[in-house]
Design a protein around this motif. Structure first.
Motif, PDB file in Angstrom:
ATOM      1  N   PRO A  21       0.813  -1.341  -0.001  1.00  0.00           N
ATOM      2  CA  PRO A  21      -0.146   0.010   0.034  1.00  0.00           C
ATOM      3  C   PRO A  21       0.958   1.234  -0.155  1.00  0.00           C
ATOM      4  N   ASP A  22       2.008   1.346   0.523  1.00  0.00           N
ATOM      5  CA  ASP A  22       2.880   2.448   0.709  1.00  0.00           C
ATOM      6  C   ASP A  22       3.270   2.932  -0.636  1.00  0.00           C
ATOM      7  N   VAL A  23       3.235   2.258  -1.823  1.00  0.00           N
ATOM      8  CA  VAL A  23       3.638   2.643  -3.234  1.00  0.00           C
ATOM      9  C   VAL A  23       2.558   2.274  -4.092  1.00  0.00           C
ATOM     10  N   LEU A  24       1.219   2.365  -3.343  1.00  0.00           N
ATOM     11  CA  LEU A  24       0.200   2.372  -4.258  1.00  0.00           C
ATOM     12  C   LEU A  24       0.122   0.642  -5.000  1.00  0.00           C
ATOM     13  N   ASN A  25       0.559  -0.344  -4.409  1.00  0.00           N
ATOM     14  CA  ASN A  25       0.606  -1.738  -4.660  1.00  0.00           C
ATOM     15  C   ASN A  25       1.318  -1.748  -6.124  1.00  0.00           C
ATOM     16  N   SER A  26       2.524  -1.198  -6.492  1.00  0.00           N
ATOM     17  CA  SER A  26       3.142  -0.988  -7.678  1.00  0.00           C
ATOM     18  C   SER A  26       3.985  -2.420  -7.469  1.00  0.00           C
ATOM     19  N   PHE A  27       4.080  -3.013  -8.587  1.00  0.00           N
ATOM     20  CA  PHE A  27       4.819  -4.486  -8.473  1.00  0.00           C
ATOM     21  C   PHE A  27       6.452  -4.214  -8.720  1.00  0.00           C
ATOM     22  N   SER A  61      -3.624  -0.423  -7.972  1.00  0.00           N
ATOM     23  CA  SER A  61      -2.151  -0.914  -8.337  1.00  0.00           C
ATOM     24  C   SER A  61      -1.816   0.279  -9.362  1.00  0.00           C
ATOM     25  N   ALA A  62      -0.279   0.953  -9.073  1.00  0.00           N
ATOM     26  CA  ALA A  62       0.260   1.902  -9.905  1.00  0.00           C
ATOM     27  C   ALA A  62       1.261   1.252 -10.749  1.00  0.00           C
ATOM     28  N   GLY A  63       0.995  -0.014 -11.096  1.00  0.00           N
ATOM     29  CA  GLY A  63       1.648  -0.354 -12.235  1.00  0.00           C
ATOM     30  C   GLY A  63       3.048  -1.108 -11.697  1.00  0.00           C
ATOM     31  N   GLN A  64       4.140  -0.780 -12.627  1.00  0.00           N
ATOM     32  CA  GLN A  64       5.512  -1.176 -12.471  1.00  0.00           C
ATOM     33  C   GLN A  64       5.948  -0.127 -11.432  1.00  0.00           C
ATOM     34  N   ILE A  70      12.101  -1.349 -11.665  1.00  0.00           N
ATOM     35  CA  ILE A  70      12.105  -1.333 -12.800  1.00  0.00           C
ATOM     36  C   ILE A  70      13.133  -2.033 -13.500  1.00  0.00           C
ATOM     37  N   SER A  71      13.272  -2.753 -14.648  1.00  0.00           N
ATOM     38  CA  SER A  71      14.116  -3.695 -14.987  1.00  0.00           C
ATOM     39  C   SER A  71      15.309  -3.237 -15.810  1.00  0.00           C
ATOM     40  N   GLU A  72      16.365  -3.685 -15.291  1.00  0.00           N
ATOM     41  CA  GLU A  72      17.869  -3.161 -15.863  1.00  0.00           C
ATOM     42  C   GLU A  72      18.183  -3.416 -17.508  1.00  0.00           C
ATOM     43  N   ASP A  77      12.018  -7.848 -22.517  1.00  0.00           N
ATOM     44  CA  ASP A  77      12.222  -9.118 -21.833  1.00  0.00           C
ATOM     45  C   ASP A  77      11.691  -9.136 -20.607  1.00  0.00           C
ATOM     46  N   HIS A  78      11.764  -8.045 -19.926  1.00  0.00           N
ATOM     47  CA  HIS A  78      11.034  -7.841 -18.803  1.00  0.00           C
ATOM     48  C   HIS A  78       9.610  -8.143 -18.874  1.00  0.00           C
ATOM     49  N   LEU A  79       8.807  -7.313 -19.511  1.00  0.00           N
ATOM     50  CA  LEU A  79       7.427  -7.612 -19.903  1.00  0.00           C
ATOM     51  C   LEU A  79       7.192  -9.239 -20.319  1.00  0.00           C
ATOM     52  N   GLU A  80       8.120  -9.763 -20.957  1.00  0.00           N
ATOM     53  CA  GLU A  80       7.500 -11.292 -21.277  1.00  0.00           C
ATOM     54  C   GLU A  80       7.619 -11.931 -20.022  1.00  0.00           C
ATOM     55  N   PHE A 127      -8.680   5.416 -13.499  1.00  0.00           N
ATOM     56  CA  PHE A 127      -7.830   4.518 -14.283  1.00  0.00           C
ATOM     57  C   PHE A 127      -6.986   5.506 -15.160  1.00  0.00           C
ATOM     58  N   ILE A 128      -5.756   5.336 -15.206  1.00  0.00           N
ATOM     59  CA  ILE A 128      -4.983   6.355 -15.795  1.00  0.00           C
ATOM     60  C   ILE A 128      -3.942   5.259 -16.572  1.00  0.00           C
ATOM     61  N   GLN A 129      -3.799   5.573 -17.985  1.00  0.00           N
ATOM     62  CA  GLN A 129      -2.637   4.829 -18.889  1.00  0.00           C
ATOM     63  C   GLN A 129      -1.421   5.865 -18.713  1.00  0.00           C
ATOM     64  N   ALA A 130      -0.646   5.590 -17.501  1.00  0.00           N
ATOM     65  CA  ALA A 130       0.257   6.601 -17.225  1.00  0.00           C
ATOM     66  C   ALA A 130       1.420   6.542 -17.838  1.00  0.00           C
ATOM     67  N   PHE A 131       1.637   5.420 -18.707  1.00  0.00           N
ATOM     68  CA  PHE A 131       2.756   4.887 -19.366  1.00  0.00           C
ATOM     69  C   PHE A 131       3.360   6.264 -20.355  1.00  0.00           C
ATOM     70  N   ASN A 133       3.224   9.458 -19.662  1.00  0.00           N
ATOM     71  CA  ASN A 133       3.703  10.382 -18.750  1.00  0.00           C
ATOM     72  C   ASN A 133       5.184  10.325 -18.438  1.00  0.00           C
ATOM     73  N   ILE A 134       5.636   9.006 -18.550  1.00  0.00           N
ATOM     74  CA  ILE A 134       7.053   8.494 -18.648  1.00  0.00           C
ATOM     75  C   ILE A 134       7.580   8.078 -19.942  1.00  0.00           C
ATOM     76  N   GLY A 135       6.946   8.558 -20.683  1.00  0.00           N
ATOM     77  CA  GLY A 135       7.780   8.554 -22.320  1.00  0.00           C
ATOM     78  C   GLY A 135       7.747   6.757 -22.695  1.00  0.00           C
ATOM     79  N   LEU A 136       6.737   6.234 -22.069  1.00  0.00           N
ATOM     80  CA  LEU A 136       6.449   4.568 -22.616  1.00  0.00           C
ATOM     81  C   LEU A 136       5.387   4.389 -23.331  1.00  0.00           C
ATOM     82  N   VAL A 137       5.171   3.376 -23.890  1.00  0.00           N
ATOM     83  CA  VAL A 137       4.090   3.146 -24.654  1.00  0.00           C
ATOM     84  C   VAL A 137       3.080   2.152 -23.724  1.00  0.00           C
TER      85      VAL A 137
HETATM   86  O1  T3D Z   1      10.018  -2.561 -16.613  1.00  0.00           O
HETATM   87  C1  T3D Z   1       9.095  -2.485 -17.779  1.00  0.00           C
HETATM   88  O2  T3D Z   1       9.228  -3.383 -18.746  1.00  0.00           O
HETATM   89  C2  T3D Z   1       8.312  -1.397 -18.093  1.00  0.00           C
HETATM   90  C3  T3D Z   1       7.070  -1.503 -17.594  1.00  0.00           C
HETATM   91  C4  T3D Z   1       6.043  -0.807 -17.378  1.00  0.00           C
HETATM   92  C5  T3D Z   1       4.570  -0.989 -17.009  1.00  0.00           C
HETATM   93  C6  T3D Z   1       4.088   0.262 -16.317  1.00  0.00           C
HETATM   94  O3  T3D Z   1       3.216   0.107 -15.455  1.00  0.00           O
HETATM   95  S1  T3D Z   1       4.705   1.848 -16.526  1.00  0.00           S
HETATM   96  C7  T3D Z   1       3.535   2.930 -15.613  1.00  0.00           C
HETATM   97  C8  T3D Z   1       4.262   3.017 -14.112  1.00  0.00           C
HETATM   98  N1  T3D Z   1       3.308   3.697 -13.295  1.00  0.00           N
HETATM   99  C9  T3D Z   1       3.168   4.905 -13.315  1.00  0.00           C
HETATM  100  O4  T3D Z   1       3.806   5.656 -14.029  1.00  0.00           O
HETATM  101  C10 T3D Z   1       2.399   5.588 -12.310  1.00  0.00           C
HETATM  102  C11 T3D Z   1       3.183   6.517 -11.197  1.00  0.00           C
HETATM  103  N2  T3D Z   1       2.347   6.935 -10.256  1.00  0.00           N
HETATM  104  C12 T3D Z   1       1.407   8.096 -10.583  1.00  0.00           C
HETATM  105  O5  T3D Z   1       1.296   8.608 -11.648  1.00  0.00           O
HETATM  106  C13 T3D Z   1       0.742   8.464  -9.299  1.00  0.00           C
HETATM  107  O6  T3D Z   1       1.594   7.947  -8.066  1.00  0.00           O
HETATM  108  C14 T3D Z   1      -0.565   7.967  -9.284  1.00  0.00           C
HETATM  109  C15 T3D Z   1      -1.461   8.849 -10.245  1.00  0.00           C
HETATM  110  C16 T3D Z   1      -1.039   6.503  -9.540  1.00  0.00           C
HETATM  111  C17 T3D Z   1      -1.443   8.498  -7.995  1.00  0.00           C
HETATM  112  O7  T3D Z   1      -0.935   9.722  -7.601  1.00  0.00           O
HETATM  113  P1  T3D Z   1      -1.454  10.369  -6.028  1.00  0.00           P
HETATM  114  O8  T3D Z   1      -1.047  11.656  -6.048  1.00  0.00           O
HETATM  115  O9  T3D Z   1      -2.748   9.859  -5.668  1.00  0.00           O
HETATM  116  O10 T3D Z   1      -0.299   9.564  -5.206  1.00  0.00           O
HETATM  117  P2  T3D Z   1       1.202   9.524  -5.165  1.00  0.00           P
HETATM  118  O11 T3D Z   1       1.494  10.603  -3.948  1.00  0.00           O
HETATM  119  O12 T3D Z   1       1.988  10.202  -6.357  1.00  0.00           O
HETATM  120  O13 T3D Z   1       1.674   8.259  -4.576  1.00  0.00           O
HETATM  121  C18 T3D Z   1       1.767   7.923  -3.197  1.00  0.00           C
HETATM  122  C19 T3D Z   1       2.799   6.981  -3.030  1.00  0.00           C
HETATM  123  O14 T3D Z   1       3.061   6.030  -4.115  1.00  0.00           O
HETATM  124  C20 T3D Z   1       4.251   7.706  -3.120  1.00  0.00           C
HETATM  125  O15 T3D Z   1       5.417   7.533  -2.269  1.00  0.00           O
HETATM  126  P3  T3D Z   1       5.448   8.676  -1.196  1.00  0.00           P
HETATM  127  O16 T3D Z   1       5.819   9.944  -1.807  1.00  0.00           O
HETATM  128  O17 T3D Z   1       4.288   8.541  -0.304  1.00  0.00           O
HETATM  129  O18 T3D Z   1       6.500   8.002  -0.501  1.00  0.00           O
HETATM  130  C21 T3D Z   1       4.655   7.521  -4.628  1.00  0.00           C
HETATM  131  O19 T3D Z   1       6.006   7.729  -4.963  1.00  0.00           O
HETATM  132  C22 T3D Z   1       4.393   6.209  -4.749  1.00  0.00           C
HETATM  133  N3  T3D Z   1       4.039   5.563  -5.881  1.00  0.00           N
HETATM  134  C23 T3D Z   1       3.052   5.609  -6.848  1.00  0.00           C
HETATM  135  N4  T3D Z   1       3.242   5.319  -7.972  1.00  0.00           N
HETATM  136  C24 T3D Z   1       4.354   4.330  -7.840  1.00  0.00           C
HETATM  137  C25 T3D Z   1       4.974   4.757  -6.614  1.00  0.00           C
HETATM  138  N5  T3D Z   1       6.021   4.146  -6.137  1.00  0.00           N
HETATM  139  C26 T3D Z   1       6.838   3.325  -7.050  1.00  0.00           C
HETATM  140  N6  T3D Z   1       6.394   2.964  -8.371  1.00  0.00           N
HETATM  141  C27 T3D Z   1       5.151   3.542  -8.782  1.00  0.00           C
HETATM  142  N7  T3D Z   1       4.476   3.117 -10.065  1.00  0.00           N
END
Ligand code: T3D
Length: 257
Positions: A21-27, A61-64, A70-72, A77-80, A127-131, A133-137
């Motif tokens: 929960p501290d990292v929004l259930n990111s994997f 879940s906030a995804g990866q 995140i993979s090195e 390959d990581h996705l697979e 629901f956010i297709q956040a990819f 925002n970090i320059g990913l597809v």
């Molecule tokens: O490896 C590969 O092959 C690539 C694969 C990629 C697959 C993907 O999923 S890419 C997309 C990854 N996810 C994101 O980009 C989402 C990142 N997070 C956000 O944009 C925002 O956190 C949310 C919109 C989801 C929620 O915003 P908000 O304001 O409600 O919460 P917050 O304050 O941003 O997050 C709360 C905490 O969770 C915060 O930690 P802190 O400051 O309290 O210590 C934040 O850093 C942490 N957190 C949120 N998302 C992630 C995360 N920590 C690590 N990874 C995250 N994805």
């Protein structure tokens, strides 16, 4: 250290809780291993006839994990070895999967939910297709499932602009089955999963295959697939029970066989 994925059996339902929960259930890598093991376990367990996936804390879940997980090597390959395996297991699971989306679902976390058979969202969820925002597809099937669910106009806005879609809007667009108040989410999702667990599991699994096949089949191909699946369902014990119960004017007791 708490388990990153909690698994609990409630009758015929396996409840799977994403638990970072501290990292929004990111994997992170440990969470992937555990998720795949849990999906294998509940998939193989014949006493489990429906699966419920939800998140702990305020997010689904906030995804990866972008901080440490995140993979090195190559992302492909990581996705697979991670998200794609999760999607394949969810899609191939011979039982229904319900996602109870309790809060924000971002990136691969959003697509994890959308790959479930039923999505019930809390009013507070989004629901956010956040990819982008970090320059990913998009990955985890998002670029396939969203155009199918909402059409290319809305899919482009979500996938290219990273538009945040609140739960009610997701419902209006056909992305989710139901939206309920957060306080009622657990009851609603567990009620649905429990209902599904008492149904003819084999027919549900075959229906799941047909729905997936319909995304690419022609009508002619789908008619053939329906006939094949009906042949299998027609030999099931639950079909026999359903017909017997109808004739005897009683409620059927399905065993998932
Ligand atoms: O490896 C590969 O092959 C690539 C694969 C990629 C697959 C993907 O999923 S890419 C997309 C990854 N996810 C994101 O980009 C989402 C990142 N997070 C956000 O944009 C925002 O956190 C949310 C919109 C989801 C929620 O915003 P908000 O304001 O409600 O919460 P917050 O304050 O941003 O997050 C709360 C905490 O969770 C915060 O930690 P802190 O400051 O309290 O210590 C934040 O850093 C942490 N957190 C949120 N998302 C992630 C995360 N920590 C690590 N990874 C995250 N994805």
């Amino acid at each position: 250290m708490p388990e990153t994925i909690l698994l609990e059996r409630v009758g015929g339902v396996a409840r799977v809780t994403l638990n970072r929960p501290d990292v929004l259930n990111s994997f992170n890598p440990e969470m992937f291993s555990r998720m795949l093991a849990v999906l294998d376990e509940v998939g193989a367990d014949r006493s489990v006839r429906a699966v419920l996936i939800t998140g702990s804390g305020r997010g689904f879940s906030a995804g990866q994990d972008l901080a440490g997980g995140i993979s090195e090597g190559s992302y492909g390959d990581h996705l697979e070895h991670s998200w794609n395996k999760v999607v394949r297991r969810l899609r191939a699971m011979e039982k229904p999967v319900v996602a109870a989306v309790n809060g924000v679902a971002a990136g691969a976390g959003a697509n994890l939910a959308l790959n479930c058979d039923f999505v019930i969202a809390a009013e507070e969820a989004s629901f956010i297709q956040a990819f982008i925002n970090i320059g990913l597809v998009p990955d985890t099937g998002g670029s396939w499932i969203l155009p199918h669910l909402v059409g290319t106009a809305h899919a482009a806005a979500m996938l290219m602009l990273g538009e945040k879609v609140p739960a009610q809007r997701a419902y209006e667009l056909g992305m989710v089955y139901k939206v309920v108040p957060l306080a009622g989410l657990e009851g609603e999702a567990m009620g649905l999963a429990t209902r599904l667990a008492a149904m003819p599991t084999m027919a549900i699994a075959l229906t799941k295959q047909l729905i997936q096949a319909a995304a690419t089949n022609t009508l002619a191909e789908q008619l053939v697939a329906e006939a094949e699946m009906q042949t299998i369902a027609g030999k099931s014990a639950d079909h026999g029970e359903g017909v017997a119960a109808f004739r005897e004017k009683r409620k059927a007791v399905f065993k998932g066989e």
